[in-house]
Design a protein around this motif. Structure first.
Motif, mmCIF file in Angstrom:
data_model
loop_
_atom_site.group_PDB
_atom_site.id
_atom_site.type_symbol
_atom_site.label_atom_id
_atom_site.label_comp_id
_atom_site.label_asym_id
_atom_site.label_seq_id
_atom_site.Cartn_x
_atom_site.Cartn_y
_atom_site.Cartn_z
ATOM 1 N N UNK A 127 -1.361 10.156 8.208
ATOM 2 C CA UNK A 127 -0.012 10.615 8.546
ATOM 3 C C UNK A 127 0.204 10.629 10.053
ATOM 4 N N UNK A 128 -0.905 10.739 10.825
ATOM 5 C CA UNK A 128 -0.801 10.730 12.284
ATOM 6 C C UNK A 128 -0.206 9.414 12.787
ATOM 7 N N UNK A 142 0.822 -1.213 0.000
ATOM 8 C CA UNK A 142 0.000 0.000 0.000
ATOM 9 C C UNK A 142 0.855 1.263 0.000
ATOM 10 N N UNK A 143 2.093 1.139 0.467
ATOM 11 C CA UNK A 143 3.007 2.284 0.523
ATOM 12 C C UNK A 143 4.106 2.153 -0.534
ATOM 13 N N UNK A 188 6.615 4.627 8.910
ATOM 14 C CA UNK A 188 6.069 5.880 9.423
ATOM 15 C C UNK A 188 6.458 7.057 8.524
ATOM 16 N N UNK A 189 7.700 7.049 8.050
ATOM 17 C CA UNK A 189 8.144 8.104 7.141
ATOM 18 C C UNK A 189 7.294 8.113 5.871
ATOM 19 N N UNK A 190 7.014 6.931 5.340
ATOM 20 C CA UNK A 190 6.197 6.836 4.128
ATOM 21 C C UNK A 190 4.755 7.276 4.404
ATOM 22 N N UNK A 191 4.246 6.975 5.598
ATOM 23 C CA UNK A 191 2.888 7.409 5.952
ATOM 24 C C UNK A 191 2.814 8.928 6.084
ATOM 25 N N UNK A 192 3.847 9.514 6.696
ATOM 26 C CA UNK A 192 3.872 10.972 6.844
ATOM 27 C C UNK A 192 3.832 11.653 5.481
ATOM 28 N N UNK A 193 4.475 11.059 4.502
ATOM 29 C CA UNK A 193 4.515 11.631 3.152
ATOM 30 C C UNK A 193 3.162 11.573 2.444
ATOM 31 N N UNK A 194 2.227 10.785 2.982
ATOM 32 C CA UNK A 194 0.886 10.724 2.386
ATOM 33 C C UNK A 194 0.140 12.046 2.557
ATOM 34 N N UNK A 195 0.481 12.777 3.627
ATOM 35 C CA UNK A 195 -0.128 14.077 3.928
ATOM 36 C C UNK A 195 -1.657 13.998 4.017
#
Length: 211
Positions: free
Chosen positions: A159-160, A67-68, A148-155
């Motif tokens: 991202x939380x 998914x990421x 987590x870094x990849x999730x943060x980049x989803x914006x």
């Protein structure tokens, strides 16, 4: 079809994390050789559950990596690191929760006669287990950091989860630098609980994932 795959892997990740929580609840506080013998059955049950949860987690992390996969190299690297850490966790559960109680229970009649020898064997087993715990902790934390870094980049709202993962990463690094006994029973339970919450949230992320 792809959304159904994400949902399945999200459920798998959630089931794995819930089984990990059950393991922590059932896991006895440990103790000397005789206490390990007395707690042999519950040790074997709790560590068997721990081993069962690992394939669920790995399948779930596979879905999370896919998914990421916008940044394919990082998501694939995170999956490889997770697999490495989960393998270490499986070995630790086998040695400490199944092999050791079996060994002590079968040699109960010679414990007094060979107390020193068996104490050395048990101490050696604990040393192996401690090393495997460190491999598991470092691997999971490194993978969570990448995910987590990849999730943060989803914006977006997910991202939380990434920011929460970064907090776990930071706290673990501080614990290691300060030489906090993270492989002690309390430290390990705290670590497992924190990453379990993160994994549960990631499972929710996968269940809600779109094509």
């Amino acid at each position: 079809m792809e959304q159904q795959f994400y949902k399945s892997t999200g459920i798998s990740l959630s089931v794995g994390s819930l089984l990990a929580i059950v393991t922590m609840i059932l896991h006895p506080s440990g103790g000397n050789i005789m206490e390990i013998v007395k707690q042999a059955e519950i040790l074997k049950v709790s560590h068997s559950i721990a081993i069962i949860c690992l394939p669920f987690m790995l399948f779930g992390f596979y879905g999370l990596s896919k998914s990421l996969s916008e940044n394919r190299k990082l998501s694939t690297l995170a999956l490889v690191i997770v697999a490495f850490g989960l393998f270490a966790a499986m070995l630790a559960a086998l040695f400490n929760g199944i092999i050791l109680p079996n060994f002590l229970s079968k040699n109960l009649d010679i414990l007094e006669e060979s107390k020193k020898t068996i104490s050395v064997i048990v101490s050696y087993g604990f040393s192996i287990n401690k090393a495997l715990d460190y491999v598991f902790i470092v691997s999971l934390i490194a993978a969570i950091g990448l995910y987590s870094w990849l999730m943060i980049r989803l914006r977006n709202r997910f991202s939380l989860i990434g920011y929460f993962g970064m907090i776990i990463l930071l706290l673990t690094l501080i614990s290691l630098v300060l030489n906090f006994a993270i492989t002690s029973l309390f430290g390990f339970r705290f670590f497992v609980l924190s990453i379990t919450v993160w994994i549960l949230l990631s499972g929710f992320f996968l269940i809600k994932a779109k094509n």
